[in-house]
Motif scaffolding. Structure first.
Motif, PDB file in Angstrom:
ATOM      1  N   PHE A 127       0.843  -1.087  -0.027  1.00  0.00           N
ATOM      2  CA  PHE A 127       0.181   0.051   0.152  1.00  0.00           C
ATOM      3  C   PHE A 127       0.790   1.286   0.058  1.00  0.00           C
ATOM      4  O   PHE A 127       0.320   2.590  -0.063  1.00  0.00           O
ATOM      5  CB  PHE A 127      -0.861  -0.062   1.210  1.00  0.00           C
ATOM      6  N   ASP A 128       2.287   1.187  -0.051  1.00  0.00           N
ATOM      7  CA  ASP A 128       3.177   2.317  -0.089  1.00  0.00           C
ATOM      8  C   ASP A 128       4.319   1.895  -1.028  1.00  0.00           C
ATOM      9  O   ASP A 128       4.890   0.650  -0.682  1.00  0.00           O
ATOM     10  CB  ASP A 128       3.639   2.707   1.333  1.00  0.00           C
ATOM     11  N   GLU A 129       4.558   2.586  -1.923  1.00  0.00           N
ATOM     12  CA  GLU A 129       5.478   2.144  -2.840  1.00  0.00           C
ATOM     13  C   GLU A 129       7.070   2.192  -2.302  1.00  0.00           C
ATOM     14  O   GLU A 129       7.878   1.649  -2.709  1.00  0.00           O
ATOM     15  CB  GLU A 129       5.692   3.079  -3.978  1.00  0.00           C
ATOM     16  N   ALA A 184       7.378  -4.776 -17.147  1.00  0.00           N
ATOM     17  CA  ALA A 184       8.201  -4.672 -15.839  1.00  0.00           C
ATOM     18  C   ALA A 184       8.103  -3.502 -15.039  1.00  0.00           C
ATOM     19  O   ALA A 184       9.084  -3.303 -14.135  1.00  0.00           O
ATOM     20  CB  ALA A 184       9.664  -4.314 -16.556  1.00  0.00           C
ATOM     21  N   LEU A 185       7.226  -2.547 -15.154  1.00  0.00           N
ATOM     22  CA  LEU A 185       6.888  -1.726 -14.114  1.00  0.00           C
ATOM     23  C   LEU A 185       6.163  -1.835 -13.004  1.00  0.00           C
ATOM     24  O   LEU A 185       5.203  -2.949 -13.263  1.00  0.00           O
ATOM     25  CB  LEU A 185       6.086  -0.344 -15.147  1.00  0.00           C
ATOM     26  N   ARG A 186       6.218  -0.998 -11.933  1.00  0.00           N
ATOM     27  CA  ARG A 186       5.165  -1.156 -11.046  1.00  0.00           C
ATOM     28  C   ARG A 186       4.117  -0.036 -11.167  1.00  0.00           C
ATOM     29  O   ARG A 186       4.398   1.223 -11.537  1.00  0.00           O
ATOM     30  CB  ARG A 186       5.769  -0.979  -9.635  1.00  0.00           C
ATOM     31  N   ASN A 213       8.523   5.077 -12.727  1.00  0.00           N
ATOM     32  CA  ASN A 213       9.476   5.467 -13.656  1.00  0.00           C
ATOM     33  C   ASN A 213       8.990   5.733 -15.061  1.00  0.00           C
ATOM     34  O   ASN A 213       9.720   5.769 -16.038  1.00  0.00           O
ATOM     35  CB  ASN A 213      10.416   4.054 -13.493  1.00  0.00           C
ATOM     36  N   ASP A 214       7.591   5.682 -15.044  1.00  0.00           N
ATOM     37  CA  ASP A 214       7.077   6.007 -16.431  1.00  0.00           C
ATOM     38  C   ASP A 214       6.568   7.311 -16.485  1.00  0.00           C
ATOM     39  O   ASP A 214       6.519   8.236 -17.214  1.00  0.00           O
ATOM     40  CB  ASP A 214       5.993   5.141 -16.807  1.00  0.00           C
ATOM     41  N   LEU A 273      -2.189   2.887 -18.545  1.00  0.00           N
ATOM     42  CA  LEU A 273      -1.070   2.219 -18.117  1.00  0.00           C
ATOM     43  C   LEU A 273      -0.554   1.252 -18.784  1.00  0.00           C
ATOM     44  O   LEU A 273       0.672   1.013 -18.725  1.00  0.00           O
ATOM     45  CB  LEU A 273      -1.621   1.797 -16.357  1.00  0.00           C
ATOM     46  N   LEU A 274      -1.315   0.081 -19.046  1.00  0.00           N
ATOM     47  CA  LEU A 274      -0.972  -1.217 -19.737  1.00  0.00           C
ATOM     48  C   LEU A 274      -1.585  -1.406 -21.011  1.00  0.00           C
ATOM     49  O   LEU A 274      -2.697  -2.144 -21.087  1.00  0.00           O
ATOM     50  CB  LEU A 274      -1.122  -2.113 -18.687  1.00  0.00           C
TER      51      LEU A 274
END
Length: 375
Positions: A56-58, A94-96, A116-117, A182-183
């Protein structure tokens, strides 16, 4: 038959499976508010599409705990107030991804971000258009033996929403505005992207392939002045001009020859019926309208002109020149071309002797010393 992963029945089942199990003696509600139900709904959509919960927290992931409890949520999923965040991963990227639901008055904003995007996708919804506050809070039934009874949980969760159609409408908003941004091109059985969103994404991809447009730098220098109207040989006049009509507009004066075509000499002044009296006074004294560097015999410069000058200031020819009197005889009282005698009455005889066309007097005309007054 393929089942749509974002159908109302699948989402309600995902929501029921995600509600955490109560610990013994826990009497708190499972869903206490409408925006909390909306946050659980968004998580159910992501879980139905194969997104795996990491925490719940990056900055503080709980991947091991979430994997152990799946499909249940950890008990602290709704520990915050009015803000709910979920961190996901997907096997096709590969992203979160971070999905955050925030309450803003009567509205809620669902935002999605690929870490990172740095591309943020968002959608705003009016909570009362989808959630029925009369069905809240939601509490899972506990039997007398202390065991949870989830047999009627699907119907209880369905009552939280206005209708099944509203459930699918809300799922469609999340799919179009969050998931597909997003995807994109996500592969899932029964999942289809919106045609409109595919067209938008294709246009964005085409725009990304085109080279960037060069900025237009304005010219710091002003444009050169052009005569008006400008006679451009490469721009001929129209073949079919508009007719002037029965009453064409009147012409206008052009004192500065603005509309004069290129190559045409300046307009010459109209000749006065009184001649060009005083015309030579426009030039420096003694020069006249002729080139002063050209050799000449006249005082005014250039070649001598018959008939004297055209200025108000008398010259030698104005005083004593001229063809003579009547019948070619010299009239001493009115010498042709003379304006005044510079010596005046009683002065010395005028010089020059006998003038062309004059009389036979020894002093070139006149009665003694009386020929010098103003004529």
């Amino acid at each position: 038959m393929l089942i749509n992963p974002l159908s109302s029945s699948v989402i309600l089942q995902q929501m029921a499976d995600a509600l955490p199990t109560h610990s013994p003696g826990d009497t708190t509600s499972d869903l206490s508010s409408s925006h909390e139900a909306l946050a659980l709904f968004s998580h159910a959509c992501m879980a139905s599409l194969g997104f795996r919960l990491l925490g719940f927290d990056e900055d503080k992931l709980q991947e091991a705990l979430c994997h152990e409890l799946a499909p249940r949520l950890p008990a602290n999923w709704n520990a915050s107030f009015n803000t709910y965040a979920f961190v996901y991963a997907h096997q096709q990227s590969a992203l979160r991804f971070v999905i955050r639901t925030d309450r803003m008055g009567g509205k809620a904003e669902i935002r999605g971000l690929g870490i990172n995007d740095e591309r943020i996708a968002r959608v705003e919804v009016i909570i009362k258009d989808f959630i029925s506050n009369a069905a809240l809070p939601v509490r899972i039934t506990i039997t007398s033996d202390g065991v949870e009874d989830r047999s009627n949980l699907l119907q209880t969760l369905q009552n939280v929403f206005i209708s099944r159609n509203r459930i699918e409408d809300l799922a469609s908003l999340i799919k179009i505005n969050i998931v597909q941004k997003l995807l994109p091109s996500l592969q899932k059985e029964g999942y289809e992207e919106s045609a409109d969103d595919r067209a938008v994404r294709d246009d964005a991809d085409d725009a990304g392939r085109r080279p960037p447009r060069q900025p237009v730098i304005p010219d710091p220098l002003p444009q050169p002045a052009q005569p008006y109207p400008y006679n451009d040989p490469l721009n001929p006049p129209p073949r079919n001009p508009v007719p002037a009509g029965d009453f064409p507009p009147p012409g206008f004066e052009d004192p500065y020859d603005i509309n004069r075509p290129a190559g045409m000499p300046l307009r010459q002044p109209a000749r006065s019926p009184f001649g060009n009296i005083g015309a030579d006074d426009l030039y420096p004294p003694g020069l006249g309208p002729h080139d002063p560097l050209r050799p000449g015999l006249g005082i005014g410069g250039g070649l001598p002109r018959p008939g004297g000058g055209q200025g108000m200031h008398p010259t030698f020819d104005d005083l004593f020149g001229g063809p003579g009197g009547e019948n070619g005889e010299f009239d001493p009282q009115v010498p042709p071309g003379a304006r005044y005698d510079p010596l005046g009455p009683g002065g010395l005889p005028r010089l020059g002797g006998r003038r062309p066309g004059g009389g036979s007097g020894p002093f070139g005309g006149g009665f003694g010393g009386f020929g010098g007054d103003i004529i």
